[in-house]
Write an enzyme that holds these catalytic residues in place. Structure first.
Site, PDB file in Angstrom:
ATOM      1  CE1 TYR A 106     -59.426  44.140  34.301  1.00 38.72           C
ATOM      2  CE2 TYR A 106     -61.614  43.335  33.741  1.00 38.72           C
ATOM      3  CZ  TYR A 106     -60.415  43.894  33.361  1.00 38.72           C
ATOM      4  OH  TYR A 106     -60.189  44.196  32.043  1.00 38.72           O
ATOM      5  CE  LYS A 161     -29.148  36.559  35.479  1.00 39.74           C
ATOM      6  NZ  LYS A 161     -28.248  37.229  34.554  1.00 39.74           N
ATOM      7  CD  GLU A 203     -28.122  37.580  31.577  1.00 44.01           C
ATOM      8  OE1 GLU A 203     -27.359  36.621  31.742  1.00 44.01           O
ATOM      9  OE2 GLU A 203     -28.278  38.483  32.433  1.00 44.01           O
ATOM     10  CG  ASP A 229     -23.996  38.989  30.093  1.00 44.98           C
ATOM     11  OD1 ASP A 229     -24.044  37.781  30.358  1.00 44.98           O
ATOM     12  OD2 ASP A 229     -24.930  39.599  29.550  1.00 44.98           O
ATOM     13  CB  ILE A 262     -10.083  44.095  26.506  1.00 37.11           C
ATOM     14  CG1 ILE A 262      -8.724  43.629  27.017  1.00 37.11           C
ATOM     15  CG2 ILE A 262     -10.435  45.431  27.150  1.00 37.11           C
ATOM     16  CD1 ILE A 262      -8.677  43.303  28.498  1.00 37.11           C
ATOM     17  CB  ALA A 265     -16.805  39.746  31.276  1.00 40.28           C
ATOM     18  CG  ASN A 385     -22.523  36.103  36.067  1.00 39.54           C
ATOM     19  OD1 ASN A 385     -21.346  35.851  36.313  1.00 39.54           O
ATOM     20  ND2 ASN A 385     -22.885  36.830  35.020  1.00 39.54           N
TER      21      ASN A 385
END
Length: 460
Positions: A106, A161, A203, A229, A262, A265, A385
């Site tokens: 620091y 995640k 995400e 995704d 559709i 993904a 995923n």
């Protein structure tokens, strides 16, 4: 699932055996008892009960509360307990035990490091945590199967995640949940925080907004941006299809492929299928096949109509599915019927990925399909995923890639598929498990090779 009930029991009015009988009679399985406080008249105990679902839990609580002499003071389950205080924290890499060490990390010595980076910003990769940092960014508009929820409510998913990034690829990831749903604002916010990170993982951002946000950020930032995704799902799906076709000795260019759903993904899966050589992909949504005969307000659907369905087939899923070799569902539960599967070509491949309930249950489909995959962990061939994003980001961070291109995604899919050896490949094992230790390394190496081959790697 397990639930923990804290009970306050008057021993003069009821016995514990009576409570246990009520639990058993309401289909609960008592697996643990802990005495929290014991007195001459009153006792406080935690009982752990195995239940099938939340409705069963509620019945047990109501039945116990109906008894005289016992009160349910608190209800919790193990999943909630895991989340107490959050699931991640920051640790220092260095000890600070004296003034000299303090002055180095620091003020005042750190100022010299700041000046060096100010003169050459690329030094941030060497002298800060940037080289191993990923932002996990969500606006909470498409979280799991919950849809749009508050940003605070999205935090447990983003924390999870971040844990997976660390567990599987030793990457530091930070959950960032935005209380903003404006496309331009989200782009500005992510651009503003980007100097801290070596990559951005988008995400649970709803379609079609997610497409513009990702595309703009890819164009305007010098670091990789990846909407998991879309692309994570697509990469794992393609890996599974590669192995299924290998098993059945079929060529992707000869296959009729129906993609149901559709959205983000579904579109990403279609793009990867086309890049892998598929020539006959037909997209179906709730209103039927996407075709050139119709016009669409959604510009991604317009793209879809122009680049798929070469024979311009129209109609519902039940019509379009006839003679299909592969079905990929990223839509809703129970939209695919047994009668539809029976119309498919010989040895059909079905990827029913809706969660928690797939487009068709495996029990109904399996007598009529050759290979099946779902998004669930309680069936073989789970499309998850977590097989993809740790290795992808480990690769791009290690080579300091400026972007993640189609060649890198295709390389990742092939790497995942390659983790299953020829003598291991079978109908129930076309996709490796998430704890397969080879997956991250193989993806990382393949992604780095593709990044250098396509000129986006910047580490010499």
């Amino acid at each position: 699932m397990h639930v923990i009930l804290r009970l306050e029991i008057n021993k003069n009015e009821i016995t514990f055996g009576e409570i246990a009988t009520v639990v058993s009679n309401t289909s609960g399985d008592m697996v643990a008892i802990d005495v929290i406080k014991e007195g001459p008249q009153m006792t406080v105990r935690d009982i752990t009960i195995r239940v099938n679902d939340e409705s069963e839990q509620q019945k047990i609580v109501a039945s116990i509360n109906a008894l005289t002499g016992v009160t349910v003071k608190h209800v919790s389950d193990r999943t909630f307990l895991v989340h107490l205080g959050g699931k991640i924290e920051v640790h220092s890499k260095l000890h600070i035990d004296n003034r000299e060490q303090l002055s180095q990390v620091y003020t005042p010595e750190v100022a010299r490091v700041c000046q060096a980076i100010d003169e050459n910003p690329l030094l941030a990769y060497n002298l800060t945590i940037k080289n191993n940092n990923v932002a996990v960014v969500s606006d909470g508009t498409a979280v799991l199967g919950l849809g749009k929820i508050k940003p605070e409510a999205a935090m447990p998913v983003m924390e999870g995640k971040a844990m997976l990034f660390k567990r599987f690829a030793n990457i530091n990831a930070y959950p960032i949940c935005l209380d903003n749903h404006d496309t331009e604002d989200i782009i500005k916010i992510i651009k503003a925080i980007s100097p801290t990170f070596g990559g951005i993982n988008l995400e649970d951002i709803a379609s079609p907004q997610c497409f513009e946000i990702e595309q703009r950020l890819k164009e305007e930032l010098p670091i990789p941006v990846f909407h998991d995704d879309q692309h994570g799902t697509a990469i794992v799906v393609l890996a599974g299809i590669f192995n299924a076709l290998k098993l059945l000795k079929k060529n992707i260019k000869d296959c009729k492929i129906v993609v149901c759903g559709i959205g983000a993904a579904g579109i990403a899966i279609t793009k990867m299928l086309l890049n892998a050589g598929a020539e006959n992909v037909i997209g179906v949504d709730r209103n039927g096949a996407i075709s050139k005969n119709d016009s669409y307000d959604n510009k991604m659907w317009t793209w879809y109509a122009e680049n798929t369905n070469p024979h311009n087939i129209q109609g519902s899923l039940s019509t379009v599915i006839e003679d299909a070799d592969i079905f990929v569902g990223v839509s809703a539960a129970n939209v695919l019927k047994v009668e539809d599967v029976k119309k498919m070509n010989t040895d059909p491949i079905v990827f029913a990925l809706a969660n928690p309930n797939p487009e068709i249950s495996p029990e109904l489909a399996m007598p009529y399909v050759k290979v099946m995959a779902t998004g669930r962990s309680d069936y073989p061939n789970q499309v998850n995923n977590v097989l993809c994003f740790p290795g992808i980001f480990r690769g791009v961070l290690d080579c300091r890639a400026s972007s993640i291109n189609e060649e890198m995604k295709l390389a990742a899919a092939k790497a995942i598929a390659s983790t299953i050896k020829d003598d291991e490949l079978n109908e129930d094992y076309i996709i490796p498990g998430v704890f397969n230790t080879e997956v991250v390394t193989k993806i990382k190496d393949a992604v780095i090779e593709a990044a250098y081959a396509t000129g986006v790697a910047r580490r010499i």
